[in-house]
Design a protein around this motif. Structure first.
Motif, mmCIF file in Angstrom:
data_model
loop_
_atom_site.group_PDB
_atom_site.id
_atom_site.type_symbol
_atom_site.label_atom_id
_atom_site.label_comp_id
_atom_site.label_asym_id
_atom_site.label_seq_id
_atom_site.Cartn_x
_atom_site.Cartn_y
_atom_site.Cartn_z
ATOM 1 N N LYS A 50 0.798 -1.220 0.000
ATOM 2 C CA LYS A 50 0.000 0.000 0.000
ATOM 3 C C LYS A 50 0.842 1.288 0.000
ATOM 4 O O LYS A 50 0.559 2.201 -0.790
ATOM 5 C CB LYS A 50 -0.970 0.003 1.187
ATOM 6 C CG LYS A 50 -1.774 1.290 1.284
ATOM 7 C CD LYS A 50 -2.669 1.327 2.506
ATOM 8 C CE LYS A 50 -3.319 2.694 2.686
ATOM 9 N NZ LYS A 50 -4.229 2.743 3.845
ATOM 10 N N GLU A 99 -3.060 -10.933 -3.703
ATOM 11 C CA GLU A 99 -2.741 -11.378 -2.351
ATOM 12 C C GLU A 99 -3.938 -11.265 -1.406
ATOM 13 O O GLU A 99 -3.939 -11.875 -0.350
ATOM 14 C CB GLU A 99 -1.540 -10.605 -1.814
ATOM 15 C CG GLU A 99 -0.252 -10.981 -2.547
ATOM 16 C CD GLU A 99 0.981 -10.387 -1.922
ATOM 17 O OE1 GLU A 99 2.093 -10.864 -2.245
ATOM 18 O OE2 GLU A 99 0.872 -9.427 -1.119
ATOM 19 N N HIS A 100 -4.933 -10.493 -1.776
ATOM 20 C CA HIS A 100 -6.187 -10.529 -1.022
ATOM 21 C C HIS A 100 -7.033 -11.732 -1.434
ATOM 22 O O HIS A 100 -7.959 -12.124 -0.720
ATOM 23 C CB HIS A 100 -6.995 -9.242 -1.245
ATOM 24 C CG HIS A 100 -6.663 -8.157 -0.261
ATOM 25 N ND1 HIS A 100 -5.864 -7.085 -0.579
ATOM 26 C CD2 HIS A 100 -7.008 -7.981 1.039
ATOM 27 C CE1 HIS A 100 -5.741 -6.290 0.481
ATOM 28 N NE2 HIS A 100 -6.420 -6.815 1.477
ATOM 29 N N ILE A 114 -7.753 1.594 1.958
ATOM 30 C CA ILE A 114 -7.544 0.141 1.945
ATOM 31 C C ILE A 114 -6.485 -0.307 2.951
ATOM 32 O O ILE A 114 -5.691 0.491 3.434
ATOM 33 C CB ILE A 114 -7.140 -0.339 0.537
ATOM 34 C CG1 ILE A 114 -5.830 0.332 0.115
ATOM 35 C CG2 ILE A 114 -8.246 -0.086 -0.462
ATOM 36 C CD1 ILE A 114 -5.233 -0.261 -1.123
ATOM 37 N N GLN A 115 -6.493 -1.596 3.237
ATOM 38 C CA GLN A 115 -5.501 -2.219 4.096
ATOM 39 C C GLN A 115 -4.445 -2.916 3.237
ATOM 40 O O GLN A 115 -4.699 -3.272 2.089
ATOM 41 C CB GLN A 115 -6.165 -3.258 5.007
ATOM 42 C CG GLN A 115 -7.194 -2.674 5.950
ATOM 43 C CD GLN A 115 -6.564 -1.806 7.013
ATOM 44 O OE1 GLN A 115 -5.510 -2.134 7.550
ATOM 45 N NE2 GLN A 115 -7.210 -0.683 7.322
ATOM 46 N N ASP A 116 -3.268 -3.109 3.823
ATOM 47 C CA ASP A 116 -2.255 -3.881 3.106
ATOM 48 C C ASP A 116 -2.692 -5.338 3.026
ATOM 49 O O ASP A 116 -3.630 -5.771 3.699
ATOM 50 C CB ASP A 116 -0.895 -3.768 3.790
ATOM 51 C CG ASP A 116 0.235 -3.654 2.772
ATOM 52 O OD1 ASP A 116 0.146 -4.321 1.733
ATOM 53 O OD2 ASP A 116 1.175 -2.882 3.019
ATOM 54 N N THR A 117 -2.009 -6.116 2.198
ATOM 55 C CA THR A 117 -2.478 -7.469 1.894
ATOM 56 C C THR A 117 -2.204 -8.445 3.034
ATOM 57 O O THR A 117 -1.208 -8.292 3.775
ATOM 58 C CB THR A 117 -1.803 -8.009 0.621
ATOM 59 O OG1 THR A 117 -0.425 -8.269 0.892
ATOM 60 C CG2 THR A 117 -1.919 -7.016 -0.512
ATOM 61 N N PRO A 118 -3.044 -9.465 3.196
ATOM 62 C CA PRO A 118 -2.804 -10.492 4.223
ATOM 63 C C PRO A 118 -1.464 -11.195 4.040
ATOM 64 O O PRO A 118 -0.812 -11.559 5.029
ATOM 65 C CB PRO A 118 -3.975 -11.468 4.028
ATOM 66 C CG PRO A 118 -5.040 -10.666 3.358
ATOM 67 C CD PRO A 118 -4.325 -9.689 2.482
#
Length: 420
Positions: free
Chosen positions: A70, A128-129, A196-200
């Motif tokens: 992100k 990655e999500h 948004i959030q960064d990826t898991p």
């Protein structure tokens, strides 16, 4: 939505510059020369931006694998947006002389750096999500489609401007409009990305950062070169065909059709806009198909089809100055390009493990982008020298062979879990 809107902005800016390079930028930002030299100078500046892309890929890939996906995407969207708006405001060669040329090149380099980090980050944000999904191809295609939408908006706006302004008006202020419009896209895109959030997948890497088994590397690129260099070669070879044929169909065609085939600029830009509408739908369709039957057969079909279309159909359709044939020539080529483009983000992401994935995609894809950036320049130089398109067809066929080898030597990854 975040990945797509950001890609729309970055590629709208990038492709507006690409289209204008073949129409007017050489005339406005370089010392007055003959028409052919003006086009070559414009395309040379275009190529400068493409050669900045691998540097951007290395920089943003490094920090994307260390700090997160992100933050890098926020930086790239602002770099691209601000540099493009400045380009729309800056005086031309007739006003400030060589300073205009230098500024054009510097802003183009900044654009190239930004695009170098955009594609890998935008693709990973989706993939990655959706790491455990069996629709990675379909979902990640939207990062690709964002680029196509950017080109669609750029070509549609330029077609409208060339149709509604005189030559003098277009050269005076009309060419600036696409660059200034990007300010709106910048504000919308950055707002969406901020939410948004960064990826898991990256969060999982960060949770393992402490201790002897940390997978957050100090220099991810070195780890990539040591452990996954074969995948990196594939990540250059396969996109190269996509990007070269894309350049032939959507950038090189502007000066070729207007100077050698008797078309007006508005007709060419309109044909490109029509073809892009089909291309967006086709890219999503081929991406979905790759989830069902695999990435390799879909992309191999596209690479072979591109070579055959350019060699036997594309230029023959353009020679008569007929508008329906122009639309068919471009749309037919993009049909096959879409087969290589739609599944590509998923194909590239699946080549690499999570700890070097941003670097792997960005460096591989952007090296291919740098090489493909020479396509309009080399093609136009070959055409000017020989008066024939045969050398262009031969060169693009060779690129398809390289991509075919890359696809054939890679195992199918569509039905496997994303690598940790």
């Amino acid at each position: 939505m975040s990945s797509t809107i950001g890609a729309v902005l970055e590629w709208f800016d990038f492709f507006a510059f690409a289209s204008l390079s073949g129409l007017i930028l050489g005339k406005l930002f370089f010392s007055p020369t003959d028409p052919a030299a003006e086009i070559l100078l414009g395309f040379s500046t275009l190529a400068v931006g493409y050669f900045a892309r691998p540097i951007g890929g290395i920089i943003f890939g490094h920090f994307g694998d260390r700090l997160g996906r992100k933050p890098m995407l926020m930086i790239t969207i602002w770099l691209m947006g601000v540099s493009t708006v400045l380009l729309g405001l800056f005086p031309t060669y007739s006003v400030i002389g060589i300073g205009a040329t230098v500024t054009l090149v510097l802003l183009r380099v900044i654009q190239g750096l930004a695009v170098g980090g955009e594609y890998g980050g935008a693709a990973l944000l989706i993939i990655e999500h959706a790491a455990k999904s069996n629709r990675r191809g379909l979902y990640s295609a939207w990062a690709n489609v964002g680029a196509s939408m950017g080109f669609l908006l750029a070509s549609a706006l330029l077609a409208l401007l060339t149709a509604t302004t005189t030559q003098e008006q277009f050269e005076t202020w009309g060419w600036r409009v696409p660059f200034l419009v990007s300010a709106v896209l910048l504000l919308v895109g950055s707002y969406i990305r901020k939410q948004i959030q960064d990826t898991p997948e990256f969060k999982k890497l960060k949770s393992q950062e402490e201790g002897s088994h940390s997978k957050v590397h100090k220099v991810p690129l070195l780890t990539l070169l040591k452990t996954q260099w074969r995948a990196l070669i594939t990540a250059v070879a396969v996109p190269l065909a996509t990007l070269v044929f894309y350049q032939i169909g959507l950038v090189f065609i502007t000066p070729y059709a207007t100077r050698y085939a008797g078309y007006g600029a508005t007709a060419v830009l309109t044909a490109i806009t029509i073809a892009q509408l089909f291309y967006i739908a086709l890219s999503i369709s081929f991406a979905y198909l790759s989830d069902r039957i695999g990435r390799r057969p879909v992309m191999a079909f596209g690479a072979v089809g591109c070579a055959l279309w350019v060699s036997f159909v594309y230029f023959n359709l353009l020679k008569d100055g007929n508008f329906p044939q122009l639309v068919l020539a471009v749309t037919g080529l993009l049909f096959f390009v879409a087969a290589t483009w739609g599944p590509q983000a998923a194909f590239l992401a699946e080549l690499f493990s999570a700890d070097v994935r941003y670097s792997g995609i960005s460096v591989g894809y952007q090296l291919a982008g740098a090489l493909s950036g020479l396509t309009p320049l080399v093609a136009f130089a070959a055409l000017s020298g020989s008066g024939s398109w045969f050398a262009i067809a031969l060169g693009t066929a060779a690129v398809s062979v390289v991509a075919g080898i890359g696809i054939a030597t890679t195992k199918e990854t569509a039905f496997e879990r994303l690598r940790n």
